[in-house]
Scaffold this motif. Structure first.
Motif, short mmCIF file in Angstrom:
data_model
loop_
_atom_site.label_atom_id
_atom_site.label_comp_id
_atom_site.label_asym_id
_atom_site.label_seq_id
_atom_site.Cartn_x
_atom_site.Cartn_y
_atom_site.Cartn_z
N ASP A 115 0.85 -1.19 0.00
CA ASP A 115 0.00 0.00 0.00
C ASP A 115 0.89 1.23 0.00
N ILE A 116 0.66 2.11 -0.99
CA ILE A 116 1.38 3.38 -1.06
C ILE A 116 0.34 4.47 -0.85
N GLU A 117 0.52 5.24 0.22
CA GLU A 117 -0.41 6.31 0.54
C GLU A 117 0.27 7.64 0.25
N LEU A 118 -0.27 8.39 -0.71
CA LEU A 118 0.30 9.67 -1.11
C LEU A 118 -0.48 10.80 -0.45
N GLN A 119 0.23 11.75 0.14
CA GLN A 119 -0.35 12.98 0.66
C GLN A 119 0.49 14.10 0.07
N LEU A 120 0.10 14.59 -1.12
CA LEU A 120 0.90 15.55 -1.85
C LEU A 120 0.13 16.85 -2.06
N GLU A 136 -3.66 -0.86 -8.45
CA GLU A 136 -5.00 -0.35 -8.11
C GLU A 136 -4.83 1.06 -7.58
N PHE A 137 -5.62 2.01 -8.08
CA PHE A 137 -5.52 3.38 -7.59
C PHE A 137 -6.89 4.04 -7.47
N GLU A 138 -7.93 3.25 -7.31
CA GLU A 138 -9.28 3.78 -7.22
C GLU A 138 -9.49 4.65 -5.97
N ASP A 139 -8.70 4.42 -4.92
CA ASP A 139 -8.85 5.17 -3.67
C ASP A 139 -8.00 6.44 -3.64
N LEU A 140 -7.45 6.84 -4.78
CA LEU A 140 -6.65 8.06 -4.87
C LEU A 140 -7.54 9.21 -5.32
N GLN A 141 -7.48 10.31 -4.60
CA GLN A 141 -8.26 11.50 -4.96
C GLN A 141 -7.31 12.55 -5.52
N THR A 142 -7.61 12.99 -6.73
CA THR A 142 -6.80 14.01 -7.37
C THR A 142 -7.61 15.29 -7.46
N GLY A 143 -6.94 16.41 -7.23
CA GLY A 143 -7.63 17.68 -7.24
C GLY A 143 -7.60 18.39 -8.57
N TRP A 144 -6.52 18.24 -9.32
CA TRP A 144 -6.36 19.06 -10.50
C TRP A 144 -6.24 18.27 -11.78
N LYS A 145 -5.37 17.27 -11.82
CA LYS A 145 -5.15 16.50 -13.03
C LYS A 145 -5.46 15.03 -12.78
N ASP A 146 -5.85 14.35 -13.85
CA ASP A 146 -6.15 12.93 -13.76
C ASP A 146 -4.86 12.11 -13.72
N LYS A 150 -1.49 3.25 -18.09
CA LYS A 150 -1.87 2.38 -19.19
C LYS A 150 -1.66 0.95 -18.73
N THR A 151 -2.75 0.20 -18.62
CA THR A 151 -2.65 -1.18 -18.15
C THR A 151 -1.91 -2.03 -19.18
N ARG A 152 -1.30 -3.09 -18.69
CA ARG A 152 -0.59 -4.00 -19.59
C ARG A 152 -1.60 -4.78 -20.43
N ARG A 153 -1.25 -5.00 -21.67
CA ARG A 153 -2.15 -5.75 -22.57
C ARG A 153 -2.31 -7.19 -22.13
N SER A 165 -3.24 5.01 -2.77
CA SER A 165 -4.37 5.77 -2.23
C SER A 165 -3.86 7.11 -1.74
N GLY A 166 -4.77 7.93 -1.20
CA GLY A 166 -4.40 9.21 -0.64
C GLY A 166 -4.97 10.36 -1.44
N THR A 167 -4.33 11.53 -1.32
CA THR A 167 -4.80 12.72 -2.03
C THR A 167 -3.63 13.44 -2.68
N MET A 168 -3.92 14.00 -3.85
CA MET A 168 -2.96 14.83 -4.57
C MET A 168 -3.65 16.14 -4.89
N GLY A 169 -2.99 17.25 -4.60
CA GLY A 169 -3.55 18.57 -4.89
C GLY A 169 -3.32 18.97 -6.33
N PHE A 170 -2.25 19.73 -6.57
CA PHE A 170 -1.93 20.21 -7.91
C PHE A 170 -0.75 19.43 -8.46
N GLY A 171 -1.02 18.46 -9.23
CA GLY A 171 0.01 17.62 -9.83
C GLY A 171 -0.64 16.38 -10.41
N ARG A 172 0.13 15.66 -11.16
CA ARG A 172 -0.38 14.46 -11.81
C ARG A 172 0.42 13.25 -11.37
N LEU A 173 -0.28 12.13 -11.21
CA LEU A 173 0.37 10.85 -10.93
C LEU A 173 0.50 10.10 -12.24
#
Length: 180
Positions: A115-120, A136-146, A150-153, A165-173
């Protein structure tokens, strides 16, 4: 509209079932249960409809080692991990201003689930995962950019499950699989 009765037992999610299977396999590998008992309990886990069914299949197993939790925190600047570094079971990454670069492609991953929890606050993050990882990143909340991923074929089995999981303000993962 039909509503469920209030006393209906909660349904099992796929990752709950996967976690239970992993615990049984670990208990067998460590010699806590026999091969026959493993088969019986696996059948019980795979056919369980409720959490109670899962819990009864895991009864009498030794307590699960939750692993380690580590936190990397900076107020401003860059967080960077690459090469052969040991990934804890739970990794918390906190940064008010700055970029995050986590390369797990050659890291030592000892747990089936990380589990990687981002608070950025501001600044982007780039995570490189092993080729066979399931992300899996469904529990990640992004504020500005998506998030860009790209999943593996042709997904491979047997790799670690990386849950972000976690939250990101202004930035992209950006998440990508290692090429080698």
């Amino acid at each position: 509209m039909t509503s469920l009765p209030e006393d209906s037992p909660p349904l099992i999610r796929d990752n709950d079932r996967d976690t239970a299977v992993g615990r049984l396999q670990e208990a067998y590998a460590e010699g806590h249960i026999s091969h026959e008992e493993l088969d019986e309990r696996l059948h019980q886990v795979l056919t369980a409809k409720t959490r109670g069914g899962l819990q009864s299949a895991l009864a009498s197993l030794p307590e699960e080692d939750a692993g380690t939790t580590s936190t990397i925190a900076v107020a401003g600047g860059r967080i960077k991990r690459r090469g052969a570094w040991r990934v804890p079971r739970i990794l918390k990454v906190e940064s008010a201003y700055g970029t995050v670069r986590l390369d797990l492609s050659r890291a030592v991953i000892e747990h089936p689930v990380v589990d990687i929890e981002l608070q950025l606050g501001t600044g982007g993050a780039k995570i490189t995962v092993p080729r066979d990882a399931i992300v899996e990143f469904e529990d990640l909340q992004t504020g500005w950019k998506d998030t860009r991923y790209k999943t593996r074929r042709r997904p491979r089995s047997g790799g670690p499950r990386i849950r972000i999981s976690g939250t990101m303000g202004f930035g992209r993962l950006k998440i990508r699989h290692a090429r080698r």
